[in-house]
Motif scaffolding. Structure first.
Motif, PDB file in Angstrom:
ATOM      1  N   GLY A 156      38.634  40.827  44.317  1.00 46.63           N
ATOM      2  CA  GLY A 156      37.644  41.341  43.363  1.00 46.63           C
ATOM      3  C   GLY A 156      38.261  42.142  42.233  1.00 46.63           C
ATOM      4  O   GLY A 156      37.792  43.222  41.878  1.00 46.63           O
ATOM      5  N   ILE A 157      39.336  41.606  41.661  1.00 48.61           N
ATOM      6  CA  ILE A 157      40.097  42.349  40.646  1.00 48.61           C
ATOM      7  C   ILE A 157      39.342  42.424  39.320  1.00 48.61           C
ATOM      8  O   ILE A 157      38.816  41.416  38.846  1.00 48.61           O
ATOM      9  N   ALA A 158      39.314  43.606  38.736  1.00 53.16           N
ATOM     10  CA  ALA A 158      38.715  43.779  37.414  1.00 53.16           C
ATOM     11  C   ALA A 158      39.534  44.788  36.624  1.00 53.16           C
ATOM     12  O   ALA A 158      40.344  45.518  37.192  1.00 53.16           O
ATOM     13  N   PHE A 199      43.129  52.194  34.732  1.00 48.62           N
ATOM     14  CA  PHE A 199      42.752  50.774  34.686  1.00 48.62           C
ATOM     15  C   PHE A 199      42.897  50.112  36.038  1.00 48.62           C
ATOM     16  O   PHE A 199      43.672  50.538  36.891  1.00 48.62           O
ATOM     17  N   GLY A 200      42.138  49.043  36.205  1.00 49.64           N
ATOM     18  CA  GLY A 200      42.217  48.249  37.416  1.00 49.64           C
ATOM     19  C   GLY A 200      41.202  48.680  38.437  1.00 49.64           C
ATOM     20  O   GLY A 200      40.919  49.860  38.593  1.00 49.64           O
ATOM     21  N   GLU A 235      48.165  42.339  41.053  1.00 47.35           N
ATOM     22  CA  GLU A 235      47.062  41.612  40.419  1.00 47.35           C
ATOM     23  C   GLU A 235      46.347  42.476  39.383  1.00 47.35           C
ATOM     24  O   GLU A 235      45.939  41.981  38.330  1.00 47.35           O
ATOM     25  N   LEU A 236      46.196  43.752  39.678  1.00 49.18           N
ATOM     26  CA  LEU A 236      45.547  44.663  38.726  1.00 49.18           C
ATOM     27  C   LEU A 236      46.326  44.706  37.418  1.00 49.18           C
ATOM     28  O   LEU A 236      45.751  44.623  36.328  1.00 49.18           O
ATOM     29  N   ILE A 237      47.636  44.840  37.545  1.00 51.66           N
ATOM     30  CA  ILE A 237      48.482  44.969  36.354  1.00 51.66           C
ATOM     31  C   ILE A 237      48.522  43.652  35.582  1.00 51.66           C
ATOM     32  O   ILE A 237      48.434  43.627  34.358  1.00 51.66           O
ATOM     33  N   LYS A 238      48.603  42.545  36.319  1.00 52.21           N
ATOM     34  CA  LYS A 238      48.631  41.229  35.675  1.00 52.21           C
ATOM     35  C   LYS A 238      47.357  41.015  34.859  1.00 52.21           C
ATOM     36  O   LYS A 238      47.395  40.628  33.693  1.00 52.21           O
ATOM     37  N   ASN A 239      46.228  41.301  35.477  1.00 52.74           N
ATOM     38  CA  ASN A 239      44.936  41.119  34.821  1.00 52.74           C
ATOM     39  C   ASN A 239      44.798  42.029  33.604  1.00 52.74           C
ATOM     40  O   ASN A 239      44.402  41.598  32.523  1.00 52.74           O
ATOM     41  N   ASN A 256      35.145  46.452  30.756  1.00 55.27           N
ATOM     42  CA  ASN A 256      35.072  45.753  32.027  1.00 55.27           C
ATOM     43  C   ASN A 256      35.141  44.244  31.811  1.00 55.27           C
ATOM     44  O   ASN A 256      34.872  43.764  30.716  1.00 55.27           O
ATOM     45  N   ASN A 257      35.447  43.519  32.873  1.00 54.68           N
ATOM     46  CA  ASN A 257      35.379  42.064  32.813  1.00 54.68           C
ATOM     47  C   ASN A 257      33.953  41.620  33.139  1.00 54.68           C
ATOM     48  O   ASN A 257      33.386  42.045  34.141  1.00 54.68           O
ATOM     49  N   ALA A 258      33.409  40.732  32.303  1.00 47.47           N
ATOM     50  CA  ALA A 258      32.094  40.175  32.626  1.00 47.47           C
ATOM     51  C   ALA A 258      32.149  39.463  33.975  1.00 47.47           C
ATOM     52  O   ALA A 258      31.188  39.476  34.739  1.00 47.47           O
TER      53      ALA A 258
END
Lengths: 392, 94
Positions: free
Chosen positions: A267-269, A282-283, A302-306, A242-244
């Motif tokens: 709220g993308i993670a 993922f995402g 945005e999910l894929i970019k992140n 996960n992203n902190a």
């Protein structure tokens, strides 16, 4: 047809089924009603994580840790493999500001009994190869975090409850809650009438709709999450990742208030995990769009970019589908669990937001304790009392 | 000649048989998605492209009224490489 029971549970997700199981185990006669099919709501459009590491370090974390203990023996207790696997979870830290905040969070987690720790970028890469070294400064790591198959979990609870005598009816929507002298007496569905002195509203994001039937104004709101699923590949994701920043944003939205990017707004993670069969999921997003569960191109982008920025190897995988669902968001991020004052017999167990899978077993245990014994050994249970909100 | 109809694969990706689908229907499943939760049919690489119509037919044969004539399917519809999608979305974003 009419049927009588001790308790009626509304909802066929992992919360309703867990409650049905734990109450049946304590000898209560239970009727469970689901308006569509098992897992048709958030329990069928979620990730697989049991992650105390992502809980706010307060009563929420204590509840999660209790659930983790219950999970360890759940497969054998239910007589079915629910694909529980302790993997450990990483919260990826991307800059000094996040690191400072995570230092405080880890300290609080430790004081509440979660053995999490901050680790270097090098150690993070050893635990999860393939991460982009330039994207992270380190991570927080918790060993007890695990994952589970939510389909298997829900059906295992429901089937075991049925074996213990519970009656579960799917495709039956509750249309009316029957009251007698102001107290709960039963429910009427599109097909039948059922009688019981206790009705449990475990309808998740739809709990406010059920609450309205007895004049309640339940402050739960649907919050959409979107995610991406790839074809099955050999083991590639070894940890829950996960992203902190997602956690920082969840517990301290004020810290992200100046971030107006699409990523922050939705709220993308990364919420990265791999199932036993090999599919990579993922995402994740957090959007208030009512009960709309559709996928949007803007969000998937945005999910894929992140995700590909953090773990570039994802680019080589093939997507088989996307998914969207709504979680039950509560104003203080904590579920509402307990009898509602003012409507005798009406019990609320909803508002778990993205923590339903993690908190499913402990919620069932807590609810059955409160109903059968009137008290519980689950720590900090009072913190989830629904009457902390004005429900009328 | 097939010796036992129940052993025929309906969903080849997830290896779900006619017998598995029948058991799911007997357990109360009333839609393709309901059957998916119980058997994983349609969750594989082809995402129900092969099995969806056959499962719908089995539901109809079991006298179950489907709410819709065909089950809603989500993006991506066909297998899509993450990198290809990244390239498209980058163009869109600029």
């Amino acid at each position: 047809m009419s049927l009588t029971a001790d308790v009626i549970v509304i909802g066929g997700g992992v919360i309703g089924s867990s409650i049905t199981y734990y109450l049946s185990k304590r000898g209560k006669r239970v009727i469970q009603l689901e308006r569509d099919y098992f897992n048709s709501g958030a329990s069928g459009s979620c990730d697989t994580m049991i992650s105390p590491n992502t809980k706010e370090p307060n009563e929420h974390l204590q509840l999660a840790l209790y659930s983790v203990e219950l999970y360890k023996t759940l497969s054998s207790e239910l007589g079915r493999d629910i694909e529980y696997e302790q993997k450990g979870s990483l919260l990826l830290i991307e800059n000094q500001e996040e690191l400072n905040i995570m230092e405080g969070i880890v300290k609080k987690q430790n004081s509440l009994g979660l053995n999490s720790r901050l680790i270097s970028a090098e150690e993070t890469l050893r635990l999860q190869p393939g991460l982009n070294r330039d994207a992270i400064v380190g991570a927080s790591y918790s060993e007890v975090d695990a994952d589970v198959n939510p389909f298997c979990l829900n059906l295992a609870f429901a089937d075991r409850a049925a074996a213990l005598g519970a009656q579960t009816f799917t495709h039956e929507g509750v249309q009316e809650i029957l009251l007698h002298n102001g107290a709960v007496a039963g429910v009427k569905t599109n097909r039948n009438t059922y009688y019981a002195p206790i009705v449990i509203n475990a309808a998740g994001a739809w709990a406010p709709i059920v609450g309205k039937m007895v004049g309640l104004n339940i402050p739960i709101k649907p919050r959409r999450g979107q995610t991406v699923i790839t074809e099955a590949v050999p083991p590639f994701v070894h940890k829950l990742v996960n992203n902190a920043r997602y956690i920082v944003g969840k517990h301290h939205p004020e810290l992200l208030k100046d971030d107006h990017s699409a990523k922050a707004r939705m709220g993308i993670a990364i919420s990265l995990v791999q199932s036993r069969k090999g599919n990579v999921e993922f995402g994740n997003s957090r959007e208030f769009v009512g009960y709309d569960t559709s996928n949007t191109y803007e969000c998937l982008r945005e999910l894929i970019k992140n995700a590909t920025r953090i773990i570039p190897g994802l680019k080589d995988l093939n997507i088989i589908r996307t998914m969207g669902g709504v979680r039950p968001h509560s104003p203080d991020s904590k579920p509402l669990i307990g009898f509602v004052q003012g409507v005798p017999g009406f019990f609320l167990a909803a508002g778990h937001e993205g923590d339903g899978i993690c908190l499913s077993p402990v919620t069932g245990k807590l609810v059955s304790d409160l109903i059968v014994d009137g008290k519980t050994d689950v720590p900090a249970a009072a913190g989830f009392d629904p009457n902390r909100f004005n429900l009328f | 000649m097939v010796p036992n109809e129940d052993e025929i694969y309906v969903c080849r990706c997830e290896e779900v048989t006619v017998g598995d689908i029948k058991r799911a229907i007997a357990a109360g499943a009333r839609s393709v998605r309901d059957i998916k939760v119980r058997t994983n049919a349609g969750m594989g690489v082809c995402q129900g492209m092969t099995c969806r119509k056959n499962i719908e037919r089995m539901l109809r044969e079991a006298k179950i009224d489907l709410d819709v004539c065909c089950t809603h399917q989500r993006f991506t519809v066909r297998l899509l490489n993450v990198n290809d999608l990244t390239a498209i979305t980058n163009e869109e974003g600029e």
